[in-house]
Scaffold this active site. Structure first.
Site, PDB file in Angstrom:
ATOM      1  N   ASP A   1      72.970  20.529   4.018  1.00 50.64           N
ATOM      2  CA  ASP A   1      72.762  21.038   2.654  1.00 50.64           C
ATOM      3  C   ASP A   1      72.428  19.927   1.669  1.00 50.64           C
ATOM      4  OD1 ASP A   1      73.511  23.763   3.245  1.00 50.64           O
ATOM      5  OD2 ASP A   1      75.589  23.070   3.323  1.00 50.64           O
TER       6      ASP A   1
ATOM      7  N   ASP B   1      68.707  30.485  -5.005  1.00 49.87           N
ATOM      8  CA  ASP B   1      69.241  29.595  -6.060  1.00 49.87           C
ATOM      9  C   ASP B   1      68.335  29.519  -7.287  1.00 49.87           C
ATOM     10  OD1 ASP B   1      71.465  29.067  -4.550  1.00 49.87           O
ATOM     11  OD2 ASP B   1      70.671  27.218  -3.690  1.00 49.87           O
TER      12      ASP B   1
HETATM   13  C1  BGC Z   1      66.434  22.177   2.096  1.00 47.97           C
HETATM   14  C2  BGC Z   1      65.192  22.453   2.903  1.00 47.97           C
HETATM   15  C3  BGC Z   1      65.546  23.006   4.267  1.00 47.97           C
HETATM   16  C4  BGC Z   1      66.467  24.191   4.129  1.00 47.97           C
HETATM   17  C5  BGC Z   1      66.905  24.729   5.456  1.00 47.97           C
HETATM   18  C6  BGC Z   1      67.322  23.392   2.067  1.00 47.97           C
HETATM   19  O1  BGC Z   1      68.513  23.066   1.450  1.00 47.97           O
HETATM   20  O2  BGC Z   1      66.104  21.768   0.811  1.00 47.97           O
HETATM   21  O3  BGC Z   1      64.473  21.262   3.057  1.00 47.97           O
HETATM   22  O4  BGC Z   1      64.384  23.385   4.949  1.00 47.97           O
HETATM   23  O5  BGC Z   1      67.604  23.826   3.381  1.00 47.97           O
HETATM   24  O6  BGC Z   1      67.693  23.813   6.137  1.00 47.97           O
END
Ligand code: BGC
Length: 442
Positions: A382, A163
């Site tokens: 998410d 992203d």
């Molecule tokens: C989050 C992280 C997380 C990752 C995997 C991301 O969207 O910001 O904190 O480790 O997803 O779940």
């Protein structure tokens, strides 16, 4: 001097044991071939604690370094007390236990300044100008740890900054999808500088395999985004002392929901007019990843690059999955009745209702594809569906609110998010259960 009288108490070894780890050798073309992949014990325990979760708790998932403290272990609900070196030690143990097969360790590098400029759910701990902190406190320590001799035999796959770069093409300037934050990151150059620095430092470690994030087809599959994104990634691969030879490949669909294949739809001049495809040249990740690979080679990357596709949550099975093509006359109806991806719109990215686990992690599944991988650990949110105060750099994005009616980046559709979600990265039991129920393959 050696002792002259005392006999050895045990027989001497016939060959001298190595005093240092043996050299890991040059990088292989596809690190996943013939290898096992690291199972994160923290995710595995969360999965195994769910009813039915033991069916998938032995699958490999990505280890996310989502802020500086994650390098050392920060006792967050996601990472527990394991820092990077703890995971690598455990990886060495898994490697020792699996016979002669090598072990791939998948780590996600995810902490750019001004992170995720078009969304709030994971916009991170570093401000837009904090490139020095990114270099000194984040990338340098990671490079030191992965470069340690004791990890030399692991194949360390680094997923680089999801992203980030595609946002600088699609969410800037006069586009309706622009955000002020992405304009800032384009202007200050810190995504390009940061990605270049990450791949140059990590690429200097001979057993690290860098895979840069390349969005997904429902983001950069359109003509206007496709080539410019490849060219921008090439700029980043030449920044901060990096070179395209530091890049082993690219990953698409990280933490997204785009279908691997749409078996009941052909992309042609008719179906491209549907509001679902909306003039995109692609309607699935596999054909997009293969085509984008070629465009990246054209942009200056080695012809040996391979692609990864995150299939953790793009299965779209379950009782509502179509079983054949629709024969409706109206193109919108026909495409909508035929598609397996049941989102309201492809710009939806948060905790999508109806999604299922996709293809299990698989090495070399198709031409140009190094592996299907589960980088986003299924069951980790998410983003929260309402504001939840936290000290993790997690904001509230209304794309995670099931009542939200959207913005230009999802063409003003409903968000399609599940309700009652915790902040990003935290365990979301209801989502995990739905992902299993809608898995495809089942
Ligand atoms: C989050 C992280 C997380 C990752 C995997 C991301 O969207 O910001 O904190 O480790 O997803 O779940």
């Amino acid at each position: 001097a050696p002792p002259t009288t005392a006999p050895p108490t045990t027989a001497p070894p016939t060959t001298a044991p190595p005093t240092t780890p043996p050299p890991g050798g040059p990088r292989v073309d596809n690190p996943y071939v013939g290898a096992d992949v690291y199972v994160n014990p923290i995710w595995s325990a969360n999965a195994a604690a769910e009813p039915g979760g033991s069916r998938i708790a032995d699958e490999p998932t990505g280890v996310w370094l989502d802020r500086t403290s994650a390098i050392y272990g920060n006792n967050s609900p996601t990472t527990g007390d394991m820092g990077l070196a703890d995971h690598l030690d455990e990886a060495v143990a898994q490697d020792a236990a699996n016979g002669s097969r090598p072990l791939v360790f998948q780590v996600v590098i995810y902490n750019l300044p001004g992170r995720d400029c078009a969304a709030l759910a994971s916009n991170g701990e570093l401000g837009p100008d904090e490139i020095d902190a990114y270099r000194d406190d984040y990338i340098d320590p990671i490079a030191e740890i992965v470069g340690r001799a004791e990890y030399r035999n692991l194949r360390i796959v680094a997923v680089i900054e999801i992203d980030s770069l595609p946002n600088l093409v699609t969410n800037v300037g006069s586009r309706a999808t622009a955000t002020p934050e992405c304009d800032v990151m384009l202007a200050n150059g810190n995504y390009v500088t940061g990605v270049g620095y990450a791949i140059s430092q990590l690429g200097a470690v001979p057993n690290v395999y860098n895979y840069i994030d390349a969005g997904h087809h429902g983001w950069i599959g359109w003509e206007d985004n496709f080539g410019p994104t490849a060219d921008l990634i090439a700029d980043a691969a030449n920044a901060s002392g990096a070179s395209p030879s530091d890049v082993h490949g690219f990953i698409t669909n990280t933490a997204n929901y785009s279908a691997l294949e749409e078996p009941y739809i052909t992309v042609d001049s008719n179906t491209r007019q549907s509001s679902w495809i909306d003039w995109n040249n692609y309607n699935d990740e596999l054909s997009f990843a293969q085509a984008f690979r070629q465009r990246l080679v054209q942009a200056g990357f080695p012809s040996s690059i391979g692609m990864l596709i995150d299939t953790s949550r793009n299965g779209w099975g379950g009782p509502d999955r179509p079983t054949g093509p629709s024969s409706a006359g109206d193109v919108d109806t026909r495409v909508d009745e035929s598609r397996i991806d049941r989102r309201f719109q492809k710009g939806n990215w948060c905790n999508q209702s109806g999604a299922g686990l996709g293809e299990r992690p698989t090495a070399a599944p198709a031409s140009g594809i190094d592996a299907y991988v589960w980088i986003k650990p299924p069951g980790e949110s998410d983003g929260s569906s309402s504001e939840i105060p936290n000290d993790e750099g997690k904001g509230f994005d209304r794309m995670c609110d099931p009542t939200y009616t959207g913005n230009p980046r999802n063409n003003n559709n409903m968000s399609g998010a599940l309700p009652d979600a915790p902040v990003s990265g935290h365990w979301f039991s209801a989502q995990f259960q739905e992902l299993m129920a809608n898995a495809y393959p089942p």
